[in-house]
Design a protein around this motif. Sequence first.
Motif, PDB file in Angstrom:
ATOM      1  N   ASN A  83     -79.358 -25.563  47.506  1.00 29.88           N
ATOM      2  CA  ASN A  83     -78.476 -26.490  46.798  1.00 29.88           C
ATOM      3  C   ASN A  83     -77.940 -25.922  45.492  1.00 29.88           C
ATOM      4  OD1 ASN A  83     -78.844 -28.321  48.832  1.00 29.88           O
ATOM      5  ND2 ASN A  83     -80.330 -29.592  47.727  1.00 29.88           N
ATOM      6  N   ASN A  84     -78.641 -24.925  44.952  1.00 34.80           N
ATOM      7  CA  ASN A  84     -78.234 -24.373  43.662  1.00 34.80           C
ATOM      8  C   ASN A  84     -77.478 -23.054  43.809  1.00 34.80           C
ATOM      9  OD1 ASN A  84     -78.060 -24.487  40.846  1.00 34.80           O
ATOM     10  ND2 ASN A  84     -79.878 -23.210  40.579  1.00 34.80           N
ATOM     11  N   VAL A  85     -76.937 -22.781  44.988  1.00 36.94           N
ATOM     12  CA  VAL A  85     -76.110 -21.579  45.176  1.00 36.94           C
ATOM     13  C   VAL A  85     -74.766 -21.797  44.497  1.00 36.94           C
ATOM     14  CG1 VAL A  85     -74.870 -20.165  46.868  1.00 36.94           C
ATOM     15  CG2 VAL A  85     -77.248 -20.845  47.292  1.00 36.94           C
ATOM     16  N   ILE A  86     -74.396 -20.882  43.625  1.00 37.59           N
ATOM     17  CA  ILE A  86     -73.140 -21.023  42.879  1.00 37.59           C
ATOM     18  C   ILE A  86     -72.032 -20.143  43.435  1.00 37.59           C
ATOM     19  CG2 ILE A  86     -74.309 -21.707  40.750  1.00 37.59           C
ATOM     20  CD1 ILE A  86     -73.932 -18.828  39.736  1.00 37.59           C
ATOM     21  N   LEU A  87     -72.410 -19.106  44.233  1.00 42.04           N
ATOM     22  CA  LEU A  87     -71.394 -18.222  44.796  1.00 42.04           C
ATOM     23  C   LEU A  87     -71.884 -17.663  46.128  1.00 42.04           C
ATOM     24  CD1 LEU A  87     -68.619 -16.805  44.323  1.00 42.04           C
ATOM     25  CD2 LEU A  87     -69.916 -14.878  43.369  1.00 42.04           C
ATOM     26  N   HIS A  88     -70.997 -17.673  47.112  1.00 41.58           N
ATOM     27  CA  HIS A  88     -71.274 -17.100  48.431  1.00 41.58           C
ATOM     28  C   HIS A  88     -70.548 -15.752  48.489  1.00 41.58           C
ATOM     29  CE1 HIS A  88     -71.405 -17.939  53.062  1.00 41.58           C
ATOM     30  NE2 HIS A  88     -72.405 -17.174  52.655  1.00 41.58           N
ATOM     31  N   ASP A  94     -64.969 -15.906  57.473  1.00 45.98           N
ATOM     32  CA  ASP A  94     -64.456 -16.362  58.763  1.00 45.98           C
ATOM     33  C   ASP A  94     -64.539 -17.871  58.937  1.00 45.98           C
ATOM     34  OD1 ASP A  94     -67.223 -16.427  58.926  1.00 45.98           O
ATOM     35  OD2 ASP A  94     -67.275 -15.897  61.054  1.00 45.98           O
ATOM     36  N   GLU A  95     -65.223 -18.550  57.988  1.00 44.02           N
ATOM     37  CA  GLU A  95     -65.335 -20.013  58.089  1.00 44.02           C
ATOM     38  C   GLU A  95     -65.714 -20.573  56.720  1.00 44.02           C
ATOM     39  OE1 GLU A  95     -67.809 -23.408  60.679  1.00 44.02           O
ATOM     40  OE2 GLU A  95     -68.064 -21.268  61.097  1.00 44.02           O
ATOM     41  N   PRO A  96     -65.002 -21.576  56.234  1.00 45.94           N
ATOM     42  CA  PRO A  96     -65.356 -22.149  54.930  1.00 45.94           C
ATOM     43  C   PRO A  96     -66.700 -22.877  54.991  1.00 45.94           C
ATOM     44  CG  PRO A  96     -63.677 -23.484  56.008  1.00 45.94           C
ATOM     45  CD  PRO A  96     -63.846 -22.233  56.842  1.00 45.94           C
ATOM     46  N   VAL A  97     -67.463 -22.778  53.909  1.00 43.74           N
ATOM     47  CA  VAL A  97     -68.750 -23.474  53.823  1.00 43.74           C
ATOM     48  C   VAL A  97     -68.552 -24.723  52.984  1.00 43.74           C
ATOM     49  CG1 VAL A  97     -71.097 -23.378  52.921  1.00 43.74           C
ATOM     50  CG2 VAL A  97     -70.128 -21.395  54.117  1.00 43.74           C
ATOM     51  N   ILE A  98     -68.779 -25.856  53.609  1.00 44.92           N
ATOM     52  CA  ILE A  98     -68.612 -27.142  52.927  1.00 44.92           C
ATOM     53  C   ILE A  98     -69.993 -27.687  52.576  1.00 44.92           C
ATOM     54  CG2 ILE A  98     -67.612 -29.435  53.033  1.00 44.92           C
ATOM     55  CD1 ILE A  98     -65.601 -27.092  53.194  1.00 44.92           C
ATOM     56  N   LEU A  99     -70.214 -27.955  51.307  1.00 46.17           N
ATOM     57  CA  LEU A  99     -71.495 -28.466  50.824  1.00 46.17           C
ATOM     58  C   LEU A  99     -71.638 -29.956  51.149  1.00 46.17           C
ATOM     59  CD1 LEU A  99     -71.531 -26.637  47.376  1.00 46.17           C
ATOM     60  CD2 LEU A  99     -72.727 -25.978  49.468  1.00 46.17           C
ATOM     61  N   PRO A 100     -72.877 -30.479  51.118  1.00 38.94           N
ATOM     62  CA  PRO A 100     -73.085 -31.909  51.444  1.00 38.94           C
ATOM     63  C   PRO A 100     -72.256 -32.859  50.589  1.00 38.94           C
ATOM     64  CG  PRO A 100     -75.172 -30.744  51.441  1.00 38.94           C
ATOM     65  CD  PRO A 100     -74.143 -29.772  50.935  1.00 38.94           C
ATOM     66  N   ASN A 101     -71.880 -32.435  49.367  1.00 35.81           N
ATOM     67  CA  ASN A 101     -71.082 -33.317  48.503  1.00 35.81           C
ATOM     68  C   ASN A 101     -69.584 -33.227  48.811  1.00 35.81           C
ATOM     69  OD1 ASN A 101     -70.317 -30.856  47.448  1.00 35.81           O
ATOM     70  ND2 ASN A 101     -71.331 -31.150  45.455  1.00 35.81           N
ATOM     71  N   GLY A 102     -69.232 -32.436  49.870  1.00 32.75           N
ATOM     72  CA  GLY A 102     -67.833 -32.323  50.272  1.00 32.75           C
ATOM     73  C   GLY A 102     -67.071 -31.209  49.593  1.00 32.75           C
ATOM     74  N   ARG A 103     -67.688 -30.544  48.609  1.00 38.51           N
ATOM     75  CA  ARG A 103     -67.017 -29.441  47.896  1.00 38.51           C
ATOM     76  C   ARG A 103     -67.163 -28.135  48.667  1.00 38.51           C
ATOM     77  NH1 ARG A 103     -68.337 -25.613  43.780  1.00 38.51           N
ATOM     78  NH2 ARG A 103     -70.541 -26.171  43.978  1.00 38.51           N
ATOM     79  N   ARG A 104     -66.138 -27.316  48.657  1.00 36.69           N
ATOM     80  CA  ARG A 104     -66.230 -26.019  49.303  1.00 36.69           C
ATOM     81  C   ARG A 104     -67.003 -25.057  48.394  1.00 36.69           C
ATOM     82  NH1 ARG A 104     -61.605 -22.096  52.102  1.00 36.69           N
ATOM     83  NH2 ARG A 104     -63.063 -20.357  52.492  1.00 36.69           N
ATOM     84  N   LEU A 105     -67.957 -24.340  48.975  1.00 37.73           N
ATOM     85  CA  LEU A 105     -68.754 -23.371  48.216  1.00 37.73           C
ATOM     86  C   LEU A 105     -67.867 -22.200  47.809  1.00 37.73           C
ATOM     87  CD1 LEU A 105     -71.554 -22.382  47.211  1.00 37.73           C
ATOM     88  CD2 LEU A 105     -71.867 -21.329  49.459  1.00 37.73           C
ATOM     89  N   PRO A 106     -67.767 -21.900  46.503  1.00 38.03           N
ATOM     90  CA  PRO A 106     -66.961 -20.750  46.065  1.00 38.03           C
ATOM     91  C   PRO A 106     -67.414 -19.478  46.778  1.00 38.03           C
ATOM     92  CG  PRO A 106     -67.621 -22.071  44.182  1.00 38.03           C
ATOM     93  CD  PRO A 106     -68.381 -22.605  45.369  1.00 38.03           C
ATOM     94  N   THR A 107     -66.460 -18.723  47.293  1.00 43.28           N
ATOM     95  CA  THR A 107     -66.767 -17.563  48.120  1.00 43.28           C
ATOM     96  C   THR A 107     -66.002 -16.338  47.640  1.00 43.28           C
ATOM     97  OG1 THR A 107     -67.139 -18.984  50.054  1.00 43.28           O
ATOM     98  CG2 THR A 107     -66.732 -16.646  50.476  1.00 43.28           C
ATOM     99  N   LEU A 108     -66.727 -15.216  47.523  1.00 41.89           N
ATOM    100  CA  LEU A 108     -66.117 -13.931  47.182  1.00 41.89           C
ATOM    101  C   LEU A 108     -66.151 -13.052  48.421  1.00 41.89           C
ATOM    102  CD1 LEU A 108     -65.038 -11.733  45.239  1.00 41.89           C
ATOM    103  CD2 LEU A 108     -67.433 -11.204  44.675  1.00 41.89           C
TER     104      LEU A 108
END
Length: 432
Positions: A83-88, A94-108
Motif C-alpha cells: 500500500n505504501n508503494v510510491i513508484l512502479h 504493458d498494463e496500468p496498475v490501478i490502486l484500491p483507491n482508484g488512483r493509477r500507480l505512478p510508473t517509470l
Amino acid sequence: MLFTEDFLHYVWKFRLFDKTNLKTVEGETIEIYSAGMQNTDAGPDFHNARIKIGDTMWAGNVEVHVPSSDWYKHNHTNDGSYNNVILHVVYRDDEPVILPNGRRLPTLELQNRISPDLYNRFHSLVYSNQTFIPCEASIGTVDEFTMRSWFTRILIERLEKRSTAVITALNLNRGDWEETFYQFLAANFGFKTNALPFELLAKSLPQNVLAKHKNNPMQIEALLFGQAGFLEGELTDEYPLTLQKEYNFLRKKYNLNPVENHLWKFLRMRPQNFPTIRLAQFAALVVKSNHLFSKILDIKDVKALRELFIDIPVNPYWEDHYRFDAPSKPMAKNIGQSSVDVLLLNTLVLFLFSYGKHLQLQYYIDRSLKLLENLPKEENNIIADFNVVGVKIKTAFESQALLELRNNYCNFKKCLQCSIGNKILAHSKSMY
C-alpha cells in the motif's frame, strides 16, 4: 533481450539508466532523491525511497517488475504491504496498475533508457558458458580493495551461518561452552570422513566423565576407545586387553552405551588418518588439556594455540601400530601442523566468533578474524581453480571467503549481489 528483475533491481539501485527528462508514463516529472534500500525479504523491492513526482515529494517504497502486469500476476493488489508503494519501476508498461483507491500507480518505464552495452555486459557475465565461475575471464582484473572488502563481508556471512549450529548445540548443552566446544572439536578430529562417529562418541561420553579421570591416561584411553566400539570381542596385545578391562568396569559404573563400530571408516584412507590413530591423538589431548575452551579464550598468539595440539605424545603402543593387534613399521603418530591448522580453522575460529557474537563481544570476533589471517590458505580444488583464473591468495581468511563466494554466489549466478560482479560492470555506469 532477456531481462530479469534482478537486472532491473541492479539498474534502479545504482541509477544506471538515462535520467534525462524523467517522467511517469502519464507525463509527470520525476526527481529521484533516494532510490531506497534494497529489500531481500518479502514485500516491496526497495524501502524508504524519496522521490518527487510532479510537485509532490514522496517517501515510501518502490516496486520493480519487467512488465507492469506482473503487479497483478504477483497479487500485490491484495497485499497490504504494498500500500505504501510510491513508484512502479518497470522495463515495459504493458498494463496500468490501478490502486484500491482508484488512483493509477505512478510508473517509470525504462525500456528506452538502459544502455545496450550495460545489458550486454550483464548478459555476458551471468549467462556465459564458463566452466568455473561466471566472471572467470575478468575476476583477475578486479582491484585489491574491492576484493578485500567483499571477502570480509562474505566471510562474516559464512561465520554467522556456521555459528547457528554452535548456538543450537550450546542451548542443548544448557549454556555449557566447554561441553559444546568438546563436541565440535571431537567431530573435527574426524576430518570429514569420520566426523559423524566422532561427534556421536563425544555426545555419548560427556566431558565431565573424562574430567574425573584426568590423572589416569589409561582410563581416558579406555573410555574413548571403548565408547568408539573398538574394545569389543577378542583382543590379544596387553595394551588393548588392559583398556578392555578398564572399560568394562567404567562402562557399568557410568551406564555407557558405545557407538556402533561399523560407523568408523578405514577404507581408502592413509594409515596416519585411521580413526584409531585420531582417537589416540584425541585421548592424548584430553589428558593434556583440561577446560580447553577457557584456555583458548585467554591465548592470543597463533603459535601458542598451535602448541596446544602439536607434540602431544600418544601412547607408545601406537608408535608401531595403526590398529589393535596389528604391528606395523614404527612411525611417529603425533598430529602434524597441517592437521592442527585445520582444527584451528574449523573449531577455534568458529568458537571465538560464535562466543563473541552470542555475547556481543567484538573483541572475540576480531580475534577470530585475526586468527584466520594468520593461518595458511586451504589447499583444495576450488582454491586451485581460483588461482588459475588469477585470484592469488595466501591466508585462510581469503580461502574461506573464496569458498563462500563460489558456493553461495557464483554457483547461483548472484553476480548482481556480488561486489566483484558490480565492479566488473562498473565502467558502464559512467554512461549516465
